[in-house]
Design an enzyme around this catalytic site. Sequence first.
Site, PDB file in Angstrom:
ATOM      1  N   ASN A   1       4.000   9.009 -38.550  1.00 29.83           N
ATOM      2  CA  ASN A   1       3.639   9.371 -37.174  1.00 29.83           C
ATOM      3  C   ASN A   1       2.590   8.426 -36.599  1.00 29.83           C
ATOM      4  O   ASN A   1       2.687   7.991 -35.442  1.00 29.83           O
ATOM      5  CB  ASN A   1       3.112  10.810 -37.130  1.00 29.83           C
ATOM      6  CG  ASN A   1       4.221  11.835 -37.206  1.00 29.83           C
ATOM      7  OD1 ASN A   1       5.331  11.594 -36.747  1.00 29.83           O
ATOM      8  ND2 ASN A   1       3.935  12.985 -37.803  1.00 29.83           N
TER       9      ASN A   1
ATOM     10  N   HIS B   1       5.326   9.515 -32.922  1.00 33.84           N
ATOM     11  CA  HIS B   1       5.776  10.878 -33.221  1.00 33.84           C
ATOM     12  C   HIS B   1       7.268  11.061 -32.973  1.00 33.84           C
ATOM     13  O   HIS B   1       7.917  11.863 -33.657  1.00 33.84           O
ATOM     14  CB  HIS B   1       4.963  11.889 -32.405  1.00 33.84           C
ATOM     15  CG  HIS B   1       3.569  12.071 -32.909  1.00 33.84           C
ATOM     16  ND1 HIS B   1       3.259  12.934 -33.932  1.00 33.84           N
ATOM     17  CD2 HIS B   1       2.403  11.469 -32.557  1.00 33.84           C
ATOM     18  CE1 HIS B   1       1.959  12.882 -34.181  1.00 33.84           C
ATOM     19  NE2 HIS B   1       1.416  12.003 -33.352  1.00 33.84           N
TER      20      HIS B   1
ATOM     21  N   ASP C   1       9.991  12.508 -35.551  1.00 32.26           N
ATOM     22  CA  ASP C   1      11.009  13.528 -35.288  1.00 32.26           C
ATOM     23  C   ASP C   1      12.385  13.061 -35.750  1.00 32.26           C
ATOM     24  O   ASP C   1      13.193  13.862 -36.243  1.00 32.26           O
ATOM     25  CB  ASP C   1      11.056  13.848 -33.790  1.00 32.26           C
ATOM     26  CG  ASP C   1       9.868  14.690 -33.341  1.00 32.26           C
ATOM     27  OD1 ASP C   1       9.126  15.179 -34.219  1.00 32.26           O
ATOM     28  OD2 ASP C   1       9.680  14.836 -32.117  1.00 32.26           O
TER      29      ASP C   1
ATOM     30  N   GLU D   1       6.389  18.929 -42.505  1.00 26.89           N
ATOM     31  CA  GLU D   1       7.348  18.002 -43.123  1.00 26.89           C
ATOM     32  C   GLU D   1       7.945  18.558 -44.411  1.00 26.89           C
ATOM     33  O   GLU D   1       8.519  17.811 -45.198  1.00 26.89           O
ATOM     34  CB  GLU D   1       6.662  16.655 -43.411  1.00 26.89           C
ATOM     35  CG  GLU D   1       5.532  16.711 -44.425  1.00 26.89           C
ATOM     36  CD  GLU D   1       4.172  16.944 -43.785  1.00 26.89           C
ATOM     37  OE1 GLU D   1       3.175  16.494 -44.361  1.00 26.89           O
ATOM     38  OE2 GLU D   1       4.113  17.550 -42.696  1.00 26.89           O
TER      39      GLU D   1
END
Length: 706
Positions: free
Chosen positions: A582, A587, A591, A617
Site C-alpha cells: 500500500n 492503495h 485492492d 489482509e
Amino acid sequence: MDKTILVVDSDPSVREQVAAVLSERGYRVLQAGTVAEASLIEAREPLHLLLVDDELPDGDGVEWIARLRAAGNHLRVIFTSPPLLDSQRVARLYRQLHVSMVLDKPVAPTHLGELIEGLIGKARPKGQRHPALDNTLSMLRKEYLLRLPGRLSDLSRAVAAARERPGDPAALLLAEGQAHRIRGTAGTFGLLELGEASRRMETALREARIGTEGLYGEIDRSLAAIRRLATEGGFPYPGSPGPSAEPAEPSPDHAGASVPSAADDPHPGEPAAARLPVNIEMARVLLLDEDEELQATAAKAARQRLIEVVPARTPAEALAACRERPPDAALLSLDLSEGGAERTFQLSRQIRALPLCESLPLAFLSQGPAHQVSASHRGASLYLVKPLSAETFLLAVDQLVAANRDARPSVLLVDDDEEFASLVAGILRCEGMTVALLRDPARVLATLGEVHPDLLLLDVNMPGISGFDLCRVLRATLEWQALPIVFLTGETDLSSRLVAFQAGGDDYLVKPILKEELLARIKVRIERARLLRERAERDALTGLLLRRSFLEGFSVRLQAARRKERALSLCILDLDRFKDVNDTHGHLAGDRVLAALGNLLSRRLRQEDLRGRWGGEEFVLALPDTGADAAAALLSRVLDEFRKVVFAPDRGEPFRTSFSGGVACFPEDGQDVDALLRAADRRLYRAKAGGRCQVQVHGPTPESVG
C-alpha cells in the site's frame, strides 16, 4: 445457435447479476474474472459480444481489447468503467479500438439488456426455441391430455352430486375445486377455450355456494360447453353421467369436503404410498467414459436411487449434453483414447464456462492415481480410481449432487393440482432450478425446514387453508420473513391482488401462466433475494464470505466432520508485507492484490470448500474431508501460482507478492472452532517468523506451547 456474450469483470456479484438478466432474455452468457480467463474463452468459443470492465486483476481491459484488435478480432465490445474515465482513453476506445459503447458503472442490468438487444439483436432468431424446454413441455402436455378425460369425468360427477344436494356447501366446494384445476392447467397447456369455460363454471359454483340463487342454469350451460369442447378436442368423458344421473357415492376427506370414491381414482393401479406429498426431481449426472460396462453398471445402480445417468463416450457428446440441459454433477474419465487426460481437463473448463455450469461439481475417473494432483488443481471434488463399484459410484454421486443442490436456485411449489404443478416444475427445471413439489399445505413449515428454498410458489385456492392465510403464517415466523413468496391463482380482480400483497406476498401470477412471464418473475425475485443476501454475507472487494458468515458455515461443516468422523482443515492466510504494498504502490494496487487472491481462491478450490476474508489482509479457508498435509499441498500450489501474478501499480514499477499460511486440522489440532483457529493462527505466526512465503502445517499447537 444462441447468441453468446462474454462478461469480463473482476467482481463476481456484478457478473452474476448481469448474467441473470441476459440469460433471462435468452442469451448464452459466459463469465471471466481475469484477462487470462477471458483470453482462453475468447480463443475457443464463438462469441457475439464482449462486455469488458476497465480494471482486471491481471491486466488492463483497454490493453486486452487492443491485443484482440491487433490479432484481427472485430467483435462488438461494450466497455464499462468507473465514472470520469480519462477522456484520452475514451477517445482511444471509440476511435482506435472501435468499441461500440463506453458505459459508466454501475449500469442497470435491465438497461444493459436493452442496449445489447439494440447492438446484436434478440437472443435467438424468430421462431427458435429452447430444445430441452420444448421437449419437456411436449411430454407434459401429452401426459396431461391422457389424464384430462378422467379430470373431466371427476368434474361431471361433482356437478351432478352438487345438483342432488342443493345448497350443500361441501358438494359445491368440491365441484368448484375441480373446475378451478381444469381452468388453470388447461389454459396453460394451450386449451384456452376449455380453460375459459371452466372459469365460468368455477365462478357460477362459487356464487351458488355463497347463496346466489338461480345459477344452476349457468352451471349447466358451462358444463355443456366443456363437454362440447372436450368432444371436439377428442377427450370424451368415459362413463360420465348427465346432470340428473345418480352420482357416485362420495367419501369424506381430511378437510371435510366430499371427494370422488376410490373407484373413481384417475390413477388406477398406482399405489397410494407412491404418491409422495413432497416430490423432488431426479438428479441428473453426466458420466463420460468409453467403458460400456461401467456405463451400464452406473445406470442400473442409479435407477434404484432415482438418479438419471446421462452417458457420453466422447468430449463432444459430453459438452453437447451440458449445453442442452445442465447436469447436477459430472464424472469425467481421464483415460480417453481421444486426447487423454489433458483433453478431459480442457473439457472440464469448457463445461464450467457454460451458463448454469460455472460451479458444477466434478469428479475425475482414472485407472490410477497419476493425475490426482492435477485433478485437484482443476477444482475436482473427487478423484475416483477404477474399477468403480456400484456402491462407490452412488456414494460419489450423492456427495456431488448434495453440493450442487445447495448452489442451484431452489423453489418450493405448493399446489394441489398435480398436472399444473408438474408443468411449472418442468419449466423451472429446464432453467437449471431445483424444484420440490408439495400438495398438502399443512406440511409447508416442515418442508421449508427440509428444503430451504430460495423462493416459495404458493397456490391461493387449496383445501384446508388458503395461500393467503399460509403466507400470513410464514410472515409471522422469524425464519421465513424474508423468503420471496409468489402467488399462483386464477383470480384477476383488484381485491384479490390487494389481499395477496397485504398478506405479505412479493408477486402474483395469474393462471393460465405464460412460461416466459413465469421465468422472468421468478428469476428476478430469486436474483434480488440472493443479491441482498450476498451483499450481507460477502466482502465486496474479494467476493469471499465475511467473518460471521464464514463462522456459521464452518460450524455446520465441523458438526458434519464430527458426525462422520472425517477430517476438516482450517487455514489462515496473510498477505506478506501488505502495508509495504500500500505504501509503495498505492492503495488501489493493494485492492487489486486482495481481489486477485480472492479470485484465485474462488477458482482453485472445490465448491464445497469455504472461503472467507477474515479482515484486512487475512483470509480463511475450510476444507472438508481434507487432511493437514493435503491442505498444505493445495495451498502451496495456490501460493506458487499467486507469486507469478504481476500487478499494475498506481505508482512505481510492476510488482509481485506472496502470502503465508497456517493450517490446523480436526480432530488432532482441536475439537471446536476456537481451538482450531488458535492452532492455525499460531502456525501462521511461525510461517511469518520463518521467512514468509510458505505454509506451515506441523508443529506445536497452542495447548502445547508454554
